[in-house]
Design a protein around this motif. Structure first.
Motif, PDB file in Angstrom:
ATOM      1  N   SER A 191       0.834  -1.205   0.000  1.00 34.52           N
ATOM      2  CA  SER A 191       0.000   0.000   0.000  1.00 34.52           C
ATOM      3  C   SER A 191       0.870   1.257   0.000  1.00 34.52           C
ATOM      4  N   ALA A 192       2.022   1.193   0.675  1.00 33.87           N
ATOM      5  CA  ALA A 192       2.941   2.334   0.670  1.00 33.87           C
ATOM      6  C   ALA A 192       3.489   2.573  -0.735  1.00 33.87           C
ATOM      7  N   PHE A 193       3.795   1.490  -1.445  1.00 33.57           N
ATOM      8  CA  PHE A 193       4.267   1.647  -2.823  1.00 33.57           C
ATOM      9  C   PHE A 193       3.178   2.259  -3.698  1.00 33.57           C
ATOM     10  N   GLN A 194       1.941   1.796  -3.546  1.00 33.10           N
ATOM     11  CA  GLN A 194       0.838   2.340  -4.335  1.00 33.10           C
ATOM     12  C   GLN A 194       0.653   3.831  -4.048  1.00 33.10           C
ATOM     13  N   ASN A 195       0.796   4.205  -2.785  1.00 38.59           N
ATOM     14  CA  ASN A 195       0.690   5.612  -2.406  1.00 38.59           C
ATOM     15  C   ASN A 195       1.814   6.425  -3.046  1.00 38.59           C
ATOM     16  N   TYR A 196       3.021   5.888  -3.000  1.00 37.41           N
ATOM     17  CA  TYR A 196       4.179   6.563  -3.594  1.00 37.41           C
ATOM     18  C   TYR A 196       4.010   6.703  -5.109  1.00 37.41           C
ATOM     19  N   LYS A 197       3.606   5.610  -5.756  1.00 41.52           N
ATOM     20  CA  LYS A 197       3.438   5.626  -7.214  1.00 41.52           C
ATOM     21  C   LYS A 197       2.345   6.605  -7.634  1.00 41.52           C
ATOM     22  N   GLY A 198       1.239   6.618  -6.875  1.00 42.62           N
ATOM     23  CA  GLY A 198       0.147   7.528  -7.203  1.00 42.62           C
ATOM     24  C   GLY A 198       0.573   8.983  -7.149  1.00 42.62           C
ATOM     25  N   LYS A 199       1.330   9.344  -6.108  1.00 46.68           N
ATOM     26  CA  LYS A 199       1.795  10.726  -5.991  1.00 46.68           C
ATOM     27  C   LYS A 199       2.750  11.086  -7.125  1.00 46.68           C
ATOM     28  N   ILE A 247       5.484   0.029  13.055  1.00 42.66           N
ATOM     29  CA  ILE A 247       4.155   0.404  12.567  1.00 42.66           C
ATOM     30  C   ILE A 247       3.103   0.155  13.640  1.00 42.66           C
ATOM     31  N   ASN A 248       3.274  -0.925  14.374  1.00 42.67           N
ATOM     32  CA  ASN A 248       2.293  -1.283  15.408  1.00 42.67           C
ATOM     33  C   ASN A 248       2.287  -0.307  16.579  1.00 42.67           C
ATOM     34  N   GLN A 249       3.283   0.563  16.651  1.00 42.36           N
ATOM     35  CA  GLN A 249       3.331   1.567  17.720  1.00 42.36           C
ATOM     36  C   GLN A 249       2.547   2.816  17.291  1.00 42.36           C
ATOM     37  N   ASN A 250       1.248   2.609  17.086  1.00 44.34           N
ATOM     38  CA  ASN A 250       0.318   3.688  16.719  1.00 44.34           C
ATOM     39  C   ASN A 250       0.681   4.373  15.403  1.00 44.34           C
ATOM     40  N   LYS A 251       1.294   3.629  14.482  1.00 46.28           N
ATOM     41  CA  LYS A 251       1.613   4.189  13.172  1.00 46.28           C
ATOM     42  C   LYS A 251       0.939   3.398  12.041  1.00 46.28           C
ATOM     43  N   GLN A 252      -0.121   2.664  12.379  1.00 45.86           N
ATOM     44  CA  GLN A 252      -0.801   1.852  11.371  1.00 45.86           C
ATOM     45  C   GLN A 252      -1.382   2.691  10.240  1.00 45.86           C
ATOM     46  N   PHE A 253      -1.716   3.960  10.536  1.00 42.41           N
ATOM     47  CA  PHE A 253      -2.318   4.828   9.526  1.00 42.41           C
ATOM     48  C   PHE A 253      -1.363   5.944   9.088  1.00 42.41           C
ATOM     49  N   ASP A 254      -0.111   5.842   9.491  1.00 39.63           N
ATOM     50  CA  ASP A 254       0.888   6.871   9.172  1.00 39.63           C
ATOM     51  C   ASP A 254       1.556   6.526   7.840  1.00 39.63           C
ATOM     52  N   LEU A 255       0.900   6.886   6.732  1.00 36.91           N
ATOM     53  CA  LEU A 255       1.409   6.531   5.408  1.00 36.91           C
ATOM     54  C   LEU A 255       2.767   7.151   5.087  1.00 36.91           C
ATOM     55  N   PRO A 256       3.020   8.411   5.443  1.00 35.39           N
ATOM     56  CA  PRO A 256       4.358   8.964   5.177  1.00 35.39           C
ATOM     57  C   PRO A 256       5.470   8.157   5.842  1.00 35.39           C
ATOM     58  N   PHE A 257       5.243   7.722   7.082  1.00 39.48           N
ATOM     59  CA  PHE A 257       6.242   6.917   7.789  1.00 39.48           C
ATOM     60  C   PHE A 257       6.448   5.571   7.091  1.00 39.48           C
ATOM     61  N   ILE A 258       5.342   4.883   6.762  1.00 40.46           N
ATOM     62  CA  ILE A 258       5.437   3.565   6.128  1.00 40.46           C
ATOM     63  C   ILE A 258       6.049   3.685   4.736  1.00 40.46           C
ATOM     64  N   THR A 259       5.684   4.739   4.009  1.00 43.06           N
ATOM     65  CA  THR A 259       6.232   4.939   2.669  1.00 43.06           C
ATOM     66  C   THR A 259       7.735   5.165   2.716  1.00 43.06           C
ATOM     67  N   GLU A 260       8.195   5.904   3.700  1.00 43.08           N
ATOM     68  CA  GLU A 260       9.634   6.140   3.834  1.00 43.08           C
ATOM     69  C   GLU A 260      10.376   4.836   4.113  1.00 43.08           C
ATOM     70  N   LYS A 261       9.797   3.980   4.941  1.00 46.91           N
ATOM     71  CA  LYS A 261      10.412   2.683   5.224  1.00 46.91           C
ATOM     72  C   LYS A 261      10.431   1.806   3.972  1.00 46.91           C
ATOM     73  N   MET A 262       9.348   1.848   3.195  1.00 49.31           N
ATOM     74  CA  MET A 262       9.293   1.086   1.949  1.00 49.31           C
ATOM     75  C   MET A 262      10.389   1.540   0.995  1.00 49.31           C
ATOM     76  N   LYS A 263      10.569   2.844   0.870  1.00 50.22           N
ATOM     77  CA  LYS A 263      11.602   3.391  -0.018  1.00 50.22           C
ATOM     78  C   LYS A 263      12.997   2.954   0.428  1.00 50.22           C
ATOM     79  N   GLN A 264      13.214   2.920   1.729  1.00 51.70           N
ATOM     80  CA  GLN A 264      14.512   2.481   2.248  1.00 51.70           C
ATOM     81  C   GLN A 264      14.779   1.022   1.889  1.00 51.70           C
TER      82      GLN A 264
END
Length: 291
Positions: A191-199, A247-264
């Motif tokens: 989902s992070a990749f899809q968000n990144y690609k869409g932007k 992510i489980n530390q209250n970042k389940q909906f934090d797309l910028p954080f997850i997207t950055e990890k995906m990019k890494q």
């Protein structure tokens, strides 16, 4: 063709969506698979690793009309083995389908556990499985039971409909392609990749039309990563162990954080994918991405 057990280098269960139109059957959208092992306590029994770092849970997402889906589509599960042959200097790995089953679309209407019948051959060339084709250890009570009931070839599947999934799972599913299969352990990664690609595509649409961003490492590498089952297995273990706890530390909906990890993660894989050691390797079990 025949082969020995020691020639099998890998087992997997492959998921795909078959569409039937005008008596023609085609595999559509993407294909994924989960690794399997031969059960140590029984012949002709495959087992799936149940650890959270593994790929045993598969998400099927579709936004199509239910009536069309039930009428035109079915999910295929293929039991695939990879058989190694040839001498040491000219070894070849051949992919073979040794059985298959299906899930009808109406099965997803409620939460349930079902036993799917395994058919012989492949979906395009079905063969009957007879008792003599199964190498079963006939000892003790098992032999007594088989004498009366016979040997059943099944795949045990648990189905959980969308409405009872966790809120964060439903949220990430909304970012997936319209119809696709995804490993649940990599849902946030996809989902992070899809968000990144869409932007990226929206930024490139300023000229009046969509085009693939030139030289984008993330977009160019993603199909190479997700279409290689061997890479996916390693990626899943690393993502679940290193990123999912964060992510489980209250970042389940934090797309910028997850997207950055995906990019890494993708950036770390980039030099490996294009290294001299990686070139020329014939991947076994290459799947097809929908992203």
């Amino acid at each position: 063709s025949s082969f020995k057990d020691e020639d099998i280098v890998k087992r997997a269960i492959r998921f795909s969506l078959e569409e039937t139109t005008d008596d023609l059957k085609n595999i559509v959208h993407n294909i994924i698979q989960i690794p399997a092992e031969r059960h140590p306590n029984g012949e002709d029994i495959w087992s799936i690793d149940t650890k959270e770092t593994q790929l045993r849970q598969v998400i099927f997402r579709t936004a199509q009309d239910d009536k069309d889906l039930n009428k035109k589509y079915r999910i295929l599960l293929e039991l695939v083995v990879y058989v190694q042959s040839g001498s040491n200097d000219k070894q070849k790995v051949t992919e073979m389908c040794c059985g298959w089953s299906e899930i009808k679309m109406d099965a997803f209407s409620r939460k349930q556990s079902i036993d799917l019948t395994i058919h012989g051959g492949s979906p395009t060339s079905e063969l009957e499985i007879s008792a003599k084709d199964l190498r079963t250890e006939r000892q003790g009570f098992k032999a007594f039971s088989k004498a009366f009931r016979g040997v059943k070839s099944i795949i045990e599947v648990d189905i959980v409909p969308h409405r009872v999934l966790a809120e964060d799972v439903q949220c990430h599913m909304e970012l997936l392609p319209q119809t696709c299969f995804v490993h649940k352990s990599l849902l946030s990664f996809i989902s992070a990749f899809q968000n990144y690609k869409g932007k990226k595509l929206l930024n490139e649409s300023g000229g009046g039309g969509f085009r693939k961003p030139a030289g984008d490492v993330i977009i160019s590498c993603f199909p190479m990563i997700y279409d290689n089952p061997d890479i996916v297995e390693v990626l899943t273990e690393a993502w679940v162990e290193d990123v999912q706890p964060l992510i489980n530390q209250n970042k389940q909906f934090d797309l910028p954080f997850i997207t950055e990890k995906m990019k890494q993660f993708v950036s770390r894989l980039y030099p490996v994918l294009y290294s001299e050691e990686f070139k020329g390797i014939e991947y076994t079990g290459t799947t097809k991405t929908v992203a």
